[in-house]
Design a protein around this motif. Structure first.
Motif, PDB file in Angstrom:
ATOM      1  N   ALA A 114      -4.515   3.307  10.793  1.00  0.00           N
ATOM      2  CA  ALA A 114      -5.504   2.230  10.700  1.00  0.00           C
ATOM      3  C   ALA A 114      -5.129   1.251   9.598  1.00  0.00           C
ATOM      4  O   ALA A 114      -5.241   0.021   9.767  1.00  0.00           O
ATOM      5  N   THR A 115      -4.662   1.761   8.455  1.00  0.00           N
ATOM      6  CA  THR A 115      -4.309   0.907   7.318  1.00  0.00           C
ATOM      7  C   THR A 115      -3.120   0.002   7.630  1.00  0.00           C
ATOM      8  O   THR A 115      -3.146  -1.204   7.340  1.00  0.00           O
ATOM      9  N   GLN A 133      -2.115  -1.058  10.428  1.00  0.00           N
ATOM     10  CA  GLN A 133      -2.524  -2.077  11.400  1.00  0.00           C
ATOM     11  C   GLN A 133      -3.325  -3.180  10.720  1.00  0.00           C
ATOM     12  O   GLN A 133      -3.114  -4.374  10.980  1.00  0.00           O
ATOM     13  N   GLU A 134      -4.230  -2.793   9.820  1.00  0.00           N
ATOM     14  CA  GLU A 134      -5.026  -3.777   9.083  1.00  0.00           C
ATOM     15  C   GLU A 134      -4.149  -4.691   8.228  1.00  0.00           C
ATOM     16  O   GLU A 134      -4.444  -5.879   8.069  1.00  0.00           O
ATOM     17  N   LEU A 135      -3.080  -4.130   7.684  1.00  0.00           N
ATOM     18  CA  LEU A 135      -2.215  -4.893   6.785  1.00  0.00           C
ATOM     19  C   LEU A 135      -1.131  -5.672   7.528  1.00  0.00           C
ATOM     20  O   LEU A 135      -0.328  -6.365   6.895  1.00  0.00           O
ATOM     21  N   GLY A 136      -1.095  -5.559   8.849  1.00  0.00           N
ATOM     22  CA  GLY A 136      -0.213  -6.399   9.650  1.00  0.00           C
ATOM     23  C   GLY A 136       1.256  -6.044   9.577  1.00  0.00           C
ATOM     24  O   GLY A 136       2.114  -6.937   9.533  1.00  0.00           O
ATOM     25  N   GLU A 161       0.868  -1.192   0.000  1.00  0.00           N
ATOM     26  CA  GLU A 161       0.000   0.000   0.000  1.00  0.00           C
ATOM     27  C   GLU A 161       0.897   1.233   0.000  1.00  0.00           C
ATOM     28  O   GLU A 161       1.887   1.295   0.737  1.00  0.00           O
TER      29      GLU A 161
END
Length: 308
Positions: A69-70, A72-75, A34
């Motif tokens: 937030a992104t 964290q979502e993508l690990g 990303e």
């Protein structure tokens, strides 16, 4: 089974834009998952007031909020938040860093010129290690990094107090800029560059990163929408850059934002950026430069992965 490559995230809090890269990194190769960029102009007014403006801080935080937030979502396993010229120069830069820690649990670090140069060169040369002396140009909002290196070694670098936000505010108040204003910004930049590069080694090739060269590549290619794969590796010739400068500088902002390939958020400061690029190329006698999407974000991601 071989282990998965480290997934890392870098947030780059610059003077003009705030950016995010989430990537998998293996053996110095960066695979983006990303990538985002938001023009926040954190450095607006710093030249005059010496401080980050409250509205500029809010704009940067508004960009960072969804980034956190992104990632964290993508690990992302590890996160590096880096800040450059505007935060480095501002009286309240440390207070801004403390606010990022409080609001987002981000331990942002303010890069010195040497580390900024190292990470920029690492990113720009991550795909192809140059076999000849090569100048890497990174025109930012508040400062411009110039690095000459060969293969993996940096031979020389300097950080100029020149940037698209800084020099637009200082010299280009009119819309469109007047010939006198354009000459003033060119003379100022020429003096800064000549003084800083008096002991610089020569360079055979040039690589340019960040918003000014990528915007010029997109304009030359007529890219709507922007396509990083076509921009990366595009070669810009100096005469073409000068023609685009004439086009950009003669158009009022309302027309400039409509030029195919130029993002509207970059239109207010692009003229100062192009003048900077032209003066640097002239100083190093470079007739062409290669545009790269691999910048300090890539360098910081590689360094972060290496630390895991």
């Amino acid at each position: 089974m071989p282990s998965a490559p480290p997934r890392v995230a870098v947030i780059d809090i610059g003077s003009n834009s705030t950016r995010l890269l989430v990537a998998d990194v293996a053996d110095g190769r960066v695979t983006p998952i990303e990538r985002r960029s938001t023009v926040t102009r954190l450095g607006r007014g710093v030249v005059v007031s010496g401080r980050l403006a409250a509205e500029a801080i809010e704009a940067a935080c508004a960009a960072i909020d969804p980034y956190v937030a992104t990632l964290q979502e993508l690990g992302a396993e590890r996160i590096d938040a880096i800040a450059t010229s505007a935060v480095r120069d501002a009286e309240n830069g440390s207070a801004f860093v403390a606010e990022l820690r409080e609001r987002f649990a981000l331990s942002a670090r303010v890069l010195g010129g040497e580390e900024e140069a190292r990470l920029t060169y690492l990113g720009a040369t991550s795909e192809h290690s140059p076999e000849v002396p090569t100048l890497v140009i990174d025109i930012g909002g508040g400062s411009t990094e110039l690095i000459v290196g060969k293969r993996r070694e940096i031979e020389w670098h300097v950080s100029l107090q020149a940037g698209v936000v800084r020099h637009t505010e200082r010299h280009l108040p009119s819309d469109p800029p007047t010939p006198v204003e354009l000459e003033a910004v060119a003379i100022d930049l020429r003096g800064l560059i000549e003084a800083a590069t008096a002991e610089a080694p020569g360079a055979v090739e040039g690589i340019a990163v960040a918003g000014t060269p990528t915007s010029l590549a997109a304009i030359e290619l007529g890219l709507v929408p922007y396509d990083p794969k076509r921009v990366h590796g595009h070669v810009l010739e100096l005469p073409s850059i000068q023609r685009m400068l004439s086009q950009l500088a003669s158009a009022p902002l309302a027309e400039r934002v409509e030029i195919p390939g130029l993002h509207a958020d970059r239109a207010p400061t692009i003229v100062a950026g192009v003048v900077t690029l032209v003066e640097i190329m002239r100083a190093f006698d470079l007739g062409r430069i290669t545009v790269s999407e691999h910048d300090i974000l890539y360098g910081a991601a590689i360094a972060l992965a290496d630390s895991i």
